[in-house]
Scaffold this motif. Sequence first.
Motif, PDB file in Angstrom:
ATOM      1  N   ILE A  12      -7.271  30.297  59.711  1.00 25.45           N
ATOM      2  CA  ILE A  12      -6.523  30.962  58.639  1.00 25.45           C
ATOM      3  C   ILE A  12      -5.027  30.925  58.928  1.00 25.45           C
ATOM      4  O   ILE A  12      -4.216  30.614  58.052  1.00 25.45           O
ATOM      5  CB  ILE A  12      -7.027  32.410  58.444  1.00 25.45           C
ATOM      6  N   ILE A  13      -4.669  31.208  60.166  1.00 26.32           N
ATOM      7  CA  ILE A  13      -3.259  31.165  60.566  1.00 26.32           C
ATOM      8  C   ILE A  13      -2.708  29.749  60.376  1.00 26.32           C
ATOM      9  O   ILE A  13      -1.603  29.556  59.868  1.00 26.32           O
ATOM     10  CB  ILE A  13      -3.097  31.632  62.034  1.00 26.32           C
ATOM     11  N   THR A  14      -3.496  28.749  60.757  1.00 28.52           N
ATOM     12  CA  THR A  14      -3.094  27.350  60.606  1.00 28.52           C
ATOM     13  C   THR A  14      -2.946  26.979  59.130  1.00 28.52           C
ATOM     14  O   THR A  14      -2.025  26.249  58.756  1.00 28.52           O
ATOM     15  CB  THR A  14      -4.108  26.425  61.305  1.00 28.52           C
ATOM     16  N   ALA A  15      -3.855  27.481  58.298  1.00 32.05           N
ATOM     17  CA  ALA A  15      -3.772  27.203  56.859  1.00 32.05           C
ATOM     18  C   ALA A  15      -2.482  27.762  56.260  1.00 32.05           C
ATOM     19  O   ALA A  15      -1.998  27.253  55.246  1.00 32.05           O
ATOM     20  CB  ALA A  15      -4.992  27.781  56.141  1.00 32.05           C
ATOM     21  N   ALA A  16      -1.917  28.774  56.893  1.00 33.63           N
ATOM     22  CA  ALA A  16      -0.643  29.346  56.441  1.00 33.63           C
ATOM     23  C   ALA A  16       0.547  28.587  57.025  1.00 33.63           C
ATOM     24  O   ALA A  16       1.692  28.937  56.776  1.00 33.63           O
ATOM     25  CB  ALA A  16      -0.567  30.825  56.830  1.00 33.63           C
ATOM     26  N   GLY A  17       0.277  27.550  57.826  1.00 43.04           N
ATOM     27  CA  GLY A  17       1.340  26.735  58.404  1.00 43.04           C
ATOM     28  C   GLY A  17       1.875  27.256  59.724  1.00 43.04           C
ATOM     29  O   GLY A  17       2.942  26.837  60.170  1.00 43.04           O
ATOM     30  N   LEU A  18       1.131  28.155  60.367  1.00 42.77           N
ATOM     31  CA  LEU A  18       1.563  28.728  61.641  1.00 42.77           C
ATOM     32  C   LEU A  18       0.651  28.270  62.768  1.00 42.77           C
ATOM     33  O   LEU A  18      -0.338  27.581  62.537  1.00 42.77           O
ATOM     34  CB  LEU A  18       1.579  30.255  61.552  1.00 42.77           C
ATOM     35  N   GLU A  19       0.999  28.695  63.971  1.00 44.26           N
ATOM     36  CA  GLU A  19       0.216  28.368  65.160  1.00 44.26           C
ATOM     37  C   GLU A  19      -0.287  29.647  65.805  1.00 44.26           C
ATOM     38  O   GLU A  19       0.176  30.744  65.484  1.00 44.26           O
ATOM     39  CB  GLU A  19       1.082  27.598  66.152  1.00 44.26           C
ATOM     40  N   VAL A  20      -1.183  29.505  66.758  1.00 51.66           N
ATOM     41  CA  VAL A  20      -1.732  30.655  67.480  1.00 51.66           C
ATOM     42  C   VAL A  20      -0.606  31.494  68.085  1.00 51.66           C
ATOM     43  O   VAL A  20      -0.671  32.726  68.089  1.00 51.66           O
ATOM     44  CB  VAL A  20      -2.735  30.197  68.559  1.00 51.66           C
ATOM     45  N   GLY A  21       0.454  30.854  68.557  1.00 52.57           N
ATOM     46  CA  GLY A  21       1.574  31.569  69.142  1.00 52.57           C
ATOM     47  C   GLY A  21       2.316  32.474  68.167  1.00 52.57           C
ATOM     48  O   GLY A  21       3.133  33.295  68.580  1.00 52.57           O
ATOM     49  N   SER A  22       2.037  32.336  66.895  1.00 50.25           N
ATOM     50  CA  SER A  22       2.665  33.190  65.879  1.00 50.25           C
ATOM     51  C   SER A  22       1.961  34.528  65.731  1.00 50.25           C
ATOM     52  O   SER A  22       2.466  35.432  65.064  1.00 50.25           O
ATOM     53  CB  SER A  22       2.655  32.482  64.519  1.00 50.25           C
ATOM     54  N   ILE A  23       0.776  34.650  66.336  1.00 50.58           N
ATOM     55  CA  ILE A  23       0.017  35.897  66.230  1.00 50.58           C
ATOM     56  C   ILE A  23       0.695  36.961  67.091  1.00 50.58           C
ATOM     57  O   ILE A  23       0.943  36.752  68.278  1.00 50.58           O
ATOM     58  CB  ILE A  23      -1.445  35.697  66.670  1.00 50.58           C
ATOM     59  N   VAL A  24       0.984  38.113  66.485  1.00 50.90           N
ATOM     60  CA  VAL A  24       1.656  39.196  67.205  1.00 50.90           C
ATOM     61  C   VAL A  24       0.778  40.424  67.397  1.00 50.90           C
ATOM     62  O   VAL A  24       1.090  41.286  68.207  1.00 50.90           O
ATOM     63  CB  VAL A  24       2.974  39.610  66.507  1.00 50.90           C
TER      64      VAL A  24
END
Length: 131
Positions: A60-72
């Motif tokens: 889901i995070i990837t589908a939003a154009g982000l990476e695992v490292g963007s998870i806070v």
Amino acid sequence: MKKLIETTRAPGAIGPYVQGIDLGKMIFTSGQIPVNPQNGEIPADVADQARMSLENVKAIITAAGLEVGSIVKTTVFITDLNDFATINQVYQQFFDDHHATYPTRSCVQVARLPKDVKLEIEAIAVRGDSL
């Protein structure tokens, strides 16, 4: 502006909710249970369930154009606190494998989860310029 996040790489919603919401600077995922999106199977082992839930969050995070490292921030719901150490090992390995900083986290025991799975994980991620 609010944008719905939908991907076939994570299980579809099993109720009146969406996989995720993109608010531009912040992304919120719905809780992800360990359902394999390709075949609907649920692993029996708690470690495998933890990996599957984390992979579903990642999708889901990837589908939003982000990476695992963007998870806070994550919230982990588990049905048995005796599984805490095992889930922690999988959780640590997941973030280490993605060279990501560990996010803040809450972990709570709950009486029951959908499909009688052993855990569910939800996440909040932010875009890089918001960090």
